[in-house]
Structures are given as structure tokens and as C-alpha cells.
Write a protein that holds these residues in place. Structure first.
Motif, PDB file in Angstrom:
ATOM      1  N   SER A 153      41.373  42.484  45.197  1.00 29.21           N
ATOM      2  CA  SER A 153      41.673  42.908  46.568  1.00 29.21           C
ATOM      3  C   SER A 153      40.507  42.665  47.518  1.00 29.21           C
ATOM      4  O   SER A 153      40.712  42.520  48.727  1.00 29.21           O
ATOM      5  CB  SER A 153      42.049  44.389  46.593  1.00 29.21           C
ATOM      6  OG  SER A 153      43.246  44.582  45.885  1.00 29.21           O
ATOM      7  N   SER A 154      39.289  42.613  46.988  1.00 31.63           N
ATOM      8  CA  SER A 154      38.119  42.400  47.841  1.00 31.63           C
ATOM      9  C   SER A 154      37.975  40.941  48.277  1.00 31.63           C
ATOM     10  O   SER A 154      37.194  40.640  49.182  1.00 31.63           O
ATOM     11  CB  SER A 154      36.848  42.854  47.118  1.00 31.63           C
ATOM     12  OG  SER A 154      36.501  41.947  46.090  1.00 31.63           O
ATOM     13  N   GLU A 155      38.712  40.045  47.643  1.00 31.64           N
ATOM     14  CA  GLU A 155      38.657  38.626  48.020  1.00 31.64           C
ATOM     15  C   GLU A 155      39.422  38.402  49.320  1.00 31.64           C
ATOM     16  O   GLU A 155      40.403  39.084  49.606  1.00 31.64           O
ATOM     17  CB  GLU A 155      39.281  37.756  46.923  1.00 31.64           C
ATOM     18  CG  GLU A 155      38.541  37.767  45.614  1.00 31.64           C
ATOM     19  CD  GLU A 155      37.190  37.087  45.669  1.00 31.64           C
ATOM     20  OE1 GLU A 155      36.965  36.243  46.560  1.00 31.64           O
ATOM     21  OE2 GLU A 155      36.352  37.411  44.816  1.00 31.64           O
ATOM     22  N   SER A 156      39.008  37.419  50.082  1.00 33.71           N
ATOM     23  CA  SER A 156      39.745  37.061  51.287  1.00 33.71           C
ATOM     24  C   SER A 156      40.871  36.099  50.916  1.00 33.71           C
ATOM     25  O   SER A 156      40.845  35.476  49.855  1.00 33.71           O
ATOM     26  CB  SER A 156      38.810  36.446  52.323  1.00 33.71           C
ATOM     27  OG  SER A 156      38.187  35.294  51.795  1.00 33.71           O
ATOM     28  N   GLU A 157      41.846  36.007  51.779  1.00 33.55           N
ATOM     29  CA  GLU A 157      42.941  35.057  51.560  1.00 33.55           C
ATOM     30  C   GLU A 157      42.430  33.643  51.810  1.00 33.55           C
ATOM     31  O   GLU A 157      41.538  33.457  52.620  1.00 33.55           O
ATOM     32  CB  GLU A 157      44.114  35.372  52.502  1.00 33.55           C
ATOM     33  CG  GLU A 157      44.888  36.615  52.139  1.00 33.55           C
ATOM     34  CD  GLU A 157      45.585  36.548  50.782  1.00 33.55           C
ATOM     35  OE1 GLU A 157      45.732  35.454  50.210  1.00 33.55           O
ATOM     36  OE2 GLU A 157      45.965  37.606  50.287  1.00 33.55           O
ATOM     37  N   LYS A 190      42.298  33.135  48.531  1.00 33.04           N
ATOM     38  CA  LYS A 190      41.813  33.345  47.164  1.00 33.04           C
ATOM     39  C   LYS A 190      42.397  34.616  46.548  1.00 33.04           C
ATOM     40  O   LYS A 190      42.689  34.665  45.363  1.00 33.04           O
ATOM     41  CB  LYS A 190      40.291  33.372  47.135  1.00 33.04           C
ATOM     42  CG  LYS A 190      39.735  33.054  45.768  1.00 33.04           C
ATOM     43  CD  LYS A 190      38.247  32.849  45.806  1.00 33.04           C
ATOM     44  CE  LYS A 190      37.908  31.544  46.475  1.00 33.04           C
ATOM     45  NZ  LYS A 190      36.527  31.196  46.498  1.00 33.04           N
ATOM     46  N   ARG A 191      42.568  35.668  47.358  1.00 29.90           N
ATOM     47  CA  ARG A 191      43.138  36.923  46.854  1.00 29.90           C
ATOM     48  C   ARG A 191      44.514  36.680  46.235  1.00 29.90           C
ATOM     49  O   ARG A 191      44.788  37.100  45.113  1.00 29.90           O
ATOM     50  CB  ARG A 191      43.249  37.951  47.970  1.00 29.90           C
ATOM     51  CG  ARG A 191      43.869  39.266  47.528  1.00 29.90           C
ATOM     52  CD  ARG A 191      44.040  40.265  48.658  1.00 29.90           C
ATOM     53  NE  ARG A 191      42.934  40.209  49.599  1.00 29.90           N
ATOM     54  CZ  ARG A 191      43.078  40.222  50.921  1.00 29.90           C
ATOM     55  NH1 ARG A 191      44.268  40.309  51.469  1.00 29.90           N
ATOM     56  NH2 ARG A 191      42.031  40.161  51.705  1.00 29.90           N
ATOM     57  N   SER A 192      45.374  35.992  46.944  1.00 33.22           N
ATOM     58  CA  SER A 192      46.726  35.714  46.437  1.00 33.22           C
ATOM     59  C   SER A 192      46.683  34.837  45.189  1.00 33.22           C
ATOM     60  O   SER A 192      47.464  35.047  44.254  1.00 33.22           O
ATOM     61  CB  SER A 192      47.573  35.036  47.516  1.00 33.22           C
ATOM     62  OG  SER A 192      47.787  35.911  48.584  1.00 33.22           O
ATOM     63  N   LYS A 219      32.265  30.697  45.201  1.00 38.01           N
ATOM     64  CA  LYS A 219      32.211  30.187  46.576  1.00 38.01           C
ATOM     65  C   LYS A 219      33.096  28.968  46.801  1.00 38.01           C
ATOM     66  O   LYS A 219      33.657  28.798  47.870  1.00 38.01           O
ATOM     67  CB  LYS A 219      30.774  29.837  46.953  1.00 38.01           C
ATOM     68  CG  LYS A 219      29.901  31.046  47.161  1.00 38.01           C
ATOM     69  CD  LYS A 219      28.502  30.635  47.567  1.00 38.01           C
ATOM     70  CE  LYS A 219      27.638  31.870  47.706  1.00 38.01           C
ATOM     71  NZ  LYS A 219      26.255  31.544  48.057  1.00 38.01           N
TER      72      LYS A 219
END
Length: 143
Positions: free
Chosen positions: A12-16, A18-20, A82
Motif C-alpha cells: 500500500s505504501s507504493e505509488s501507482e 507499482k502498487r497495483s 526504483k
């Protein structure tokens, strides 16, 4: 916080997007290994310094070192970094197997003896990734 909650918090801490993509990979892993041990490594050393990206692990594998010692570890791991996502696959004895078998057909990914690294799921054939993971699971179960 239990391991499953740590995994979801990390994803959940990842940004989209990448989160999805990490959620999709987590779902795929739970489908491939439904009753496996879950691992979460936050990437911190014994001094609480960040030394690696967080890793989500699935299953069990024993790492054997040259000095005769061993360590329990996960068999399959996923890690956001990254430049994309890395899938770590342990337990395949032949370190040429993954690149020889999957490098040409997985899509735009770097394939080494134990890692498949790619920028986004859209650039790889997920069914080929699943095939590589299934092979590793079967090989680990035979040892």
C-alpha cells in the motif's frame, strides 16, 4: 503487526502503478502457493539502517553456505525497486536454467540464475513468469 498485514502495508505504501502490480503479483503468488509460509523483510539491518528494498517472500527454502552453515529463507520473493520489480526464485540447482529457458520468451526482462527483473507487468508475459515459478516450486518439492 502480523506478516500478512506487514505485506499489505508495504504494498500500500507504493505509488501507482507499482502498487497495483505488486498487489497482482501477491495475488498470483497466493494462487500458486496457497498454503505457503509468508515472509516480510523490511530491508533494515540489525542497526535499523535501510540496506535493501523490502522483500515479500513465499514458501520455504534452506540456503546452504560453503562453510557448512545454513539459513531458512523464502523460496520465491518479490521486491519493488526504483526501476521496477524483481522476482527472486531460489532452489533451482542449475543456475543457467532460468535465463536459458525464459529469457527469450518472457518479454522485456533481465533474467539471471535466480532473478527476473522487469519495469512493469505490461512488458512481460505473466504466464511465462508463472511457468518459471511453478518449475521452481516443483523442483523444491522434489529435493
Amino acid at each position: 503487526m502480523n506478516v500478512a498485514a506487514q505485506i499489505l502495508a508495504s504494498i500500500s505504501s507504493e505509488s501507482e502503478p507499482k502498487r497495483s502490480e505488486m498487489l497482482e503479483l501477491h495475488r498470483v503468488m497466493l494462487q500458486l502457493m496457497p498454503n505457503c509460509t509468508l515472509w516480510f523483510l523490511d530491508g533494515r539491518d540489525s542497526h535499523n539502517r535501510v540496506v535493501a528494498n523490502p522483500n515479500i517472500g513465499y514458501g520455504n527454502h534452506v540456503i546452504k553456505y560453503a562453510d557448512g552453515t545454513s539459513k531458512d529463507f523464502y523460496q520465491i520473493g518479490i521486491s519493488a525497486n526504483k526501476t521496477g520489480i524483481s522476482i527472486y526464485i531460489f532452489g533451482i540447482a542449475d543456475k543457467t536454467y532460468l535465463p536459458r529457458t525464459y529469457a527469450e520468451k518472457i518479454g522485456k526482462a533481465k533474467v539471471t540464475g535466480y532473478c527476473i527483473k522487469f519495469k512493469t507487468l505490461k512488458e512481460i508475459h505473466v504466464e511465462i513468469l508463472q511457468e518459471a515459478i511453478r518449475f521452481a516450486i516443483e523442483e523444491e518439492n522434489q529435493s
